[in-house]
Design a protein around this motif. Structure first.
Motif, mmCIF file in Angstrom:
data_model
loop_
_atom_site.group_PDB
_atom_site.id
_atom_site.type_symbol
_atom_site.label_atom_id
_atom_site.label_comp_id
_atom_site.label_asym_id
_atom_site.label_seq_id
_atom_site.Cartn_x
_atom_site.Cartn_y
_atom_site.Cartn_z
ATOM 1 N N GLN B 62 6.736 1.915 0.685
ATOM 2 C CA GLN B 62 6.742 1.958 -0.767
ATOM 3 C C GLN B 62 6.959 0.583 -1.358
ATOM 4 O OE1 GLN B 62 9.695 5.011 -0.755
ATOM 5 N NE2 GLN B 62 8.400 6.331 -1.971
ATOM 6 N N GLY B 65 3.802 -1.210 -0.996
ATOM 7 C CA GLY B 65 2.864 -0.633 -1.954
ATOM 8 C C GLY B 65 3.102 -1.150 -3.365
ATOM 9 N N ASP B 69 0.472 -2.740 -6.352
ATOM 10 C CA ASP B 69 0.245 -1.773 -7.417
ATOM 11 C C ASP B 69 -0.104 -2.500 -8.694
ATOM 12 O OD1 ASP B 69 0.372 0.291 -9.244
ATOM 13 O OD2 ASP B 69 2.170 1.177 -8.361
ATOM 14 N N SER B 80 -4.812 -0.050 -7.204
ATOM 15 C CA SER B 80 -4.108 -1.010 -6.371
ATOM 16 C C SER B 80 -5.049 -2.091 -5.883
ATOM 17 C CB SER B 80 -3.446 -0.304 -5.190
ATOM 18 O OG SER B 80 -4.420 0.374 -4.448
ATOM 19 N N ASN B 121 7.308 3.656 -11.088
ATOM 20 C CA ASN B 121 5.992 3.510 -10.471
ATOM 21 C C ASN B 121 6.045 3.693 -8.970
ATOM 22 O OD1 ASN B 121 4.815 3.050 -12.909
ATOM 23 N ND2 ASN B 121 4.863 0.817 -12.745
ATOM 24 N N HIS B 123 7.845 5.768 -7.446
ATOM 25 C CA HIS B 123 7.882 7.198 -7.132
ATOM 26 C C HIS B 123 6.607 7.911 -7.544
ATOM 27 C CE1 HIS B 123 11.952 6.985 -5.909
ATOM 28 N NE2 HIS B 123 12.451 6.753 -7.090
ATOM 29 N N THR B 125 3.361 8.220 -7.460
ATOM 30 C CA THR B 125 2.259 7.645 -6.697
ATOM 31 C C THR B 125 0.891 8.022 -7.250
ATOM 32 O OG1 THR B 125 2.647 9.495 -5.215
ATOM 33 C CG2 THR B 125 3.413 7.345 -4.499
ATOM 34 N N ASP B 126 0.793 9.162 -7.924
ATOM 35 C CA ASP B 126 -0.543 9.508 -8.402
ATOM 36 C C ASP B 126 -0.754 9.097 -9.845
ATOM 37 O OD1 ASP B 126 0.149 13.045 -8.964
ATOM 38 O OD2 ASP B 126 1.050 11.219 -9.762
ATOM 39 N N ASN B 127 0.216 8.407 -10.377
ATOM 40 C CA ASN B 127 0.074 7.809 -11.698
ATOM 41 C C ASN B 127 -0.305 8.793 -12.781
ATOM 42 O OD1 ASN B 127 0.227 5.694 -13.474
ATOM 43 N ND2 ASN B 127 -1.951 5.245 -13.303
ATOM 44 N N GLU B 135 6.326 14.629 -5.207
ATOM 45 C CA GLU B 135 6.504 13.179 -5.097
ATOM 46 C C GLU B 135 7.976 12.840 -4.867
ATOM 47 O OE1 GLU B 135 4.878 12.069 -8.822
ATOM 48 O OE2 GLU B 135 2.870 11.707 -8.029
#
Lengths: 789, 220
Positions: B62, B65, B69, B80, B121, B123, B125-127, B135
């Protein structure tokens, strides 16, 4: 406390007066009664003894053969010492009681002031009665009996995280600040004493070293006084830990300086070598104390690993090891306070993982009780010792001392903060500095150290004592009383009352890892990196040695979660079965609200899979009921092919709907029937939520109600084993048929209450609470037979 | 010397304004960036994954990531990157700057929102603007991923309890049939209000060059 008195008297303050008056009267009578024996006891009873002796002899002479049997005899000497001690303790406790019954007094005047006043009164009464005041603040008694409980209480419950985060600042204040104070006060005092050539007074004969010794005695911030005052003002954690930490850690400095100056005052001169040795000595005293404490702490942790069969003496180990740490450190003239703090702080995480919940409560309450009594006694004794004297008042000396102490403290704090702020990320504001400076209270430690001085060696001992007492009174009364209004006035941030939530804990841990990761990416070994390394070392090696059983592998987050659950469960029980929901905001949100919506479950008839025959249904129900009774091993999921189950979410969410309904039901039942309000649990009730129950003496094991109930053991549909009980659709369906929404019917053979529903309710409630909990490491396995052969 | 310094000042001036770092700090971070990237212009995920110290971190993926992001670049983009340049690297790092004595109340507030947004952000992840139960569960699982089997069993219960808590605090009265979609940013702020993020979420960015002082070495 004030609210309690108000509740007694519906008409308010007026009606409670007679009650209060009565109590005060009782207290005063007891006071008188206790004062006289205390006073009388100190004076030698020789004459009395002689009399009785003579009387007996005379008796013998007159009636050689016949002796009158003493039906009732008074032998005070026999029990004198313990009796006196008990009387003092009783007096202290009654005083404490009394203060809290008077509604407004305790909010205006801090308890410490009131206690000193009481001590003054008692001392005055004893003097009036013509007796000699007992030397109560004897240094041995103080350092060996009265001080350790307070320090242990502080050390055991020291909030480690804020302490460690600010340890640099605390050390700066404790070490550099105290040294600065000592030299500033001592030096300037000497200078002032030397001025006044026109009026040669006894002050001129004071030597520099004596002044420096006095400075070192008076400059240490006292943990007892700080605790007593700061406890009532509830300032934010940072300031509390700064002042309090400083008061604890400056013990090492005080010890070193004191011994140093006492030694050299005898010799008369100090060389550079001596100064150098002093620094070395400081390091030895401080680090040695911490080391001794840590060793005993580890021993205590290790011992607690094996106490699973003798739970009753667990608290004893904590107390005895800590006390021995203190005494061992004192033996070597190391810092006993730092040893005690280190011992408590080191042993706590491991001991708490090993001991039972009851032992934990015992330790907590014993420590609080002892430290409370000790503190009360110390302040009372301060008052008594003040009356006792010996005093030698000298206006110049005393007033200059008080002023210099204040000035030194302010300059010290401001100067040090300026330097410290360069290194701190969260800077200390002016308000913070003011509170830190203002919170530098002196207390009984200074007095005891002064008392220890040898009269022959230090001619001005009496003057020193008088000055010390004046400073103590000044700081405790003036600063102690005014700090609360000042805190309000300056709008200093107060302590956050909100209790720690699981979200905060998750994110604290998350942040820890995140920041460590970012530091690693940045490439420098910072604060977080080392903390992380220490944690990993702890987890890998230390925990395995010191924590018994499976709990050594339990991650911190889960331990926290368990603790919270336990608290909730206990609250639930104590509040009479769920009327008061554990959360701060009463909410009607339950698990089903957060679970993703699924299409409503199809009726049995519409199901694609064949319906189970009735007999099987009953069996399944039995099985589920018995499964739900077990706390731990529910790691299995119900294979969707075996049972007509929806994915486990549904079942789980239903479980919690049921819990909600159960809670409401409980309310209804409570109205109907009094005796079953609290789930009169078997003694091993919600506390059994904890994972490591196997080691608890009253190990909970509720056998399945009907034996030979096959346990469902099914191949895992998914490798990810869910942690809680899985309830299947059948189950829910069966329950929907019952109008009250009760979960399970008791098995046929069940005896017991006429209201099986309620019994079930209570049991189910517990079960549900357990279901919510993480079953933790698998423990005892019951017979597991496959459901489907 | 003078000329190159002013040139670097200009080069970094832009970055300084955007991120708030000082010149020294930017220079150090640049050195580190070059080390990680093997003296190239951009770093990829592999470069970061190869840092040995990160191997023990449970939320490694994370964290990495988060660097890639786009939402953390404050440019209202989503998705990303495959590789990031120094400027993006610096932008992400700027989330970890501490407040100073001179920071005003509003600046603190903004800082806190920014940091909380960063965490959010990570946490979400699928925005979709909310942290759903799935999540959150995943996040807690990751957190406990280094704790073995015990961790995994407890993760779900903890995540559920946490979600329940968020829902209870923010939307106290929900009918039995209501559904709590997920943690929105406002709710997220609310529950972490007590943590004082602006003071906690920071690391010390040194003005001194420590890249040569390290004992370990990162391979790239």
């Amino acid at each position: 406390m004030p609210s309690r008195t108000c509740s007694h008297s519906p008409s308010g303050f007026g009606k409670s007066l007679p009650e209060q008056g009565l109590l005060l009267l009782v207290v005063l009578v007891l006071l008188e009664g206790s004062v006289l024996p205390l006073g009388a006891a100190s004076s030698p009873d020789v004459s009395h003894q002689d009399d009785s002796h003579n009387h007996k002899v005379a008796d013998h002479g007159v009636n050689a053969t016949k002796k009158v049997f003493p039906v009732l005899d008074v032998d005070y000497h026999h029990i004198q010492t313990p009796f006196e001690i008990s009387l003092w303790v009783l007096l202290a406790s009654l005083m404490k009681l009394g203060f809290h019954l008077i509604p407004r007094l305790s909010s205006i005047v801090p308890e410490s002031c009131l206690l000193i006043v009481v001590g003054l009164l008692v001392g005055g009464l004893i003097k009036l009665a013509g007796e000699q005041v007992p030397p109560v603040l004897d240094s041995r008694l103080f350092f060996l009996c009265l001080l350790p409980p307070i320090i242990l209480d502080a050390g055991y419950f020291l909030p480690i995280r804020p302490f460690m985060e600010n340890v640099g600042t605390i050390l700066m204040f404790a070490v550099v600040g105290t040294v600065w104070n000592a030299f500033f006060v001592g030096g300037l005092l000497y200078a002032v004493c030397q001025i006044q050539p026109a009026n040669p007074s006894s002050l001129h004969s004071i030597e520099l070293l004596h002044c420096l010794l006095f400075g070192s005695i008076i400059s240490a911030v006292d943990p007892v006084a700080v605790l007593a005052v700061f406890e009532e003002i509830h300032i934010n954690e940072l300031l509390h830990i700064l002042v309090f930490g400083e008061s604890l850690l400056n013990d090492a400095v005080t010890v070193v300086l004191y011994h140093l100056f006492v030694e050299y005052a005898g010799v008369g001169t100090v060389t550079v070598m001596d100064g150098f040795l002093g620094v070395i000595s400081f390091l030895v005293v401080a680090l040695g104390g911490v080391l001794v404490g840590a060793i005993y702490g580890i021993l205590a942790a290790f011992t607690s690993r094996f106490t699973s069969h003798t739970r009753v003496i667990e608290p004893l180990f904590v107390f005895v090891y800590s006390y021995m740490a203190y005494l061992s450190a004192e033996m070597f003239h190391l810092s006993g306070i730092m040893a005690l703090i280190a011992c408590g702080a080191v042993m706590r995480p491991y001991v708490e993982a090993n001991i039972s919940h009851k032992s934990h409560t015992t330790i907590k309450y014993f420590l609080k009780m002892w430290s409370s009594v000790s503190e009360t006694l110390i302040f009372i004794f301060l008052g008594v010792a003040t009356v006792d004297g010996p005093h030698s008042w000298n206006w110049t000396f005393v007033t200059v001392t008080v002023i210099l102490c204040l000035v030194a403290r302010v300059i010290g704090v401001v100067g040090l903060t300026y330097i410290i702020n360069k290194f701190r990320i969260v800077k200390l504001t002016t308000k913070d500095q003011f509170i830190v400076a203002y919170g530098g209270l002196r207390g009984a430690i200074a007095f005891s150290l002064g008392f220890l001085l040898d009269q022959n060696q230090f001619a001005h001992r009496k003057m020193f004592l008088t000055a010390i007492i004046t400073v103590i009174f000044f700081t405790v009364f003036v600063q102690g009383m005014t700090i609360k209004p000042l805190v309000e006035l300056l709008a200093v941030k107060k302590k956050q009352e909100a209790k720690r939530s699981i979200n905060e804990e998750i994110h604290t841990q998350f942040l820890d890892h995140l920041l460590t990761g970012i530091e690693d990416i940045c490439g420098h070994y910072g604060h977080h990196h080392w903390k992380d390394k220490l944690n990993r070392f702890n987890k890998k090696y230390v925990k395995k040695c010191l924590i018994a059983g499976e709990r050594s592998k339990e991650p911190q987050l889960i331990a926290f979660y368990h603790k919270m659950e336990m608290k909730q469960a206990i609250e639930l029980v104590e509040s009479g079965g769920g009327v008061k929901l554990p959360s701060a905001v009463p909410s009607t949100v339950s698990m089903q609200n957060i679970q993703p919506k699924k299409p409503p479950p199809a009726k049995a008839a519409e199901r694609a899979l064949p319906q189970l025959p009735k007999g099987r249904e009953e069996e399944i129900r039995k099985i589920l009921r018995s499964n739900l009774q077990r706390t731990r091993q529910r790691l299995r999921s119900y294979n969707r092919h075996t049972l007509v189950a929806d994915p486990y979410e549904d079942g789980f969410s239903d479980l919690l709907i049921k819990k909600q309904k159960m809670i409401e039901l409980e309310k209804k039942i409570k109205e109907m029937n009094n005796y079953l309000t609290v789930p009169a649990a078997p003694p091993d009730s919600p506390t059994m939520c904890r994972a490591r129950l196997a080691s608890d003496p009253q190990a909970y094991s509720m056998k399945p109600v009907s034996d030979s109930v096959p346990v469902i053991q099914v191949d895992l549909a998914s490798p990810q084993s869910p942690d809680s009980v899985n309830v299947m659709d059948e189950f829910r369906r069966a329950n929907q048929e019952e109008d009250q929404g009760l979960m399970m019917k008791p098995p046929q053979g069940s005896s017991g209450s006429n209201k099986p529903g309620e019994a079930d309710t209570t049991r189910d409630q517990q079960r549900l609470m357990r279901c919510l909990s993480d079953p933790g490491p698998s423990a005892d396995e019951d017979e597991d037979e496959p459901f489907l052969p | 010397m003078g000329a190159s310094q002013t040139r670097s000042e200009h080069k970094y001036q832009d970055l300084m304004d955007k991120t708030g770092f000082s010149v020294e700090q930017i220079k150090n971070l640049h050195k580190r960036f070059e080390q990680l990237s093997g003296n190239e212009e951009t770093i990829s995920r592999e470069n970061l994954e190869n840092i040995p110290a990160l191997a023990n971190n449970p939320i490694r993926r994370q964290i990495i990531g988060a660097f890639f992001d786009k939402r953390n670049q404050h440019q209202n983009e989503v998705g990303s990157f495959e590789e990031i340049g120094f400027e993006q690297f610096l932008m992400v790092m700027s989330h970890f700057r501490p407040p100073t004595l001179k920071t005003t109340e509003e600046e603190r507030e903004t800082m806190r929102k920014e940091k909380l947004r960063f965490l959010f952000n990570m946490h979400d992840t699928d925005n979709d603007g909310t942290i759903t139960l799935e999540e959150y569960r995943k996040a807690v699982e990751e957190l406990l991923s280094k704790s073995g089997a015990i961790g995994q069993e407890g993760a779900k219960a903890i995540a559920d309890a946490a979600m329940l808590e968020v829902a209870s605090t923010n939307v106290p009265h929900m009918a039995p049939d209501d559904f709590y979609e997920g943690i929105t940013f406002e709710h997220f702020e609310q529950i972490l209000k007590g943590l004082e993020m602006e003071s906690r979420m920071h690391i010390r960015f040194l003005d001194v060059d420590t890249t040569t002082m390290r004992c370990g070495r990162s391979t790239s």
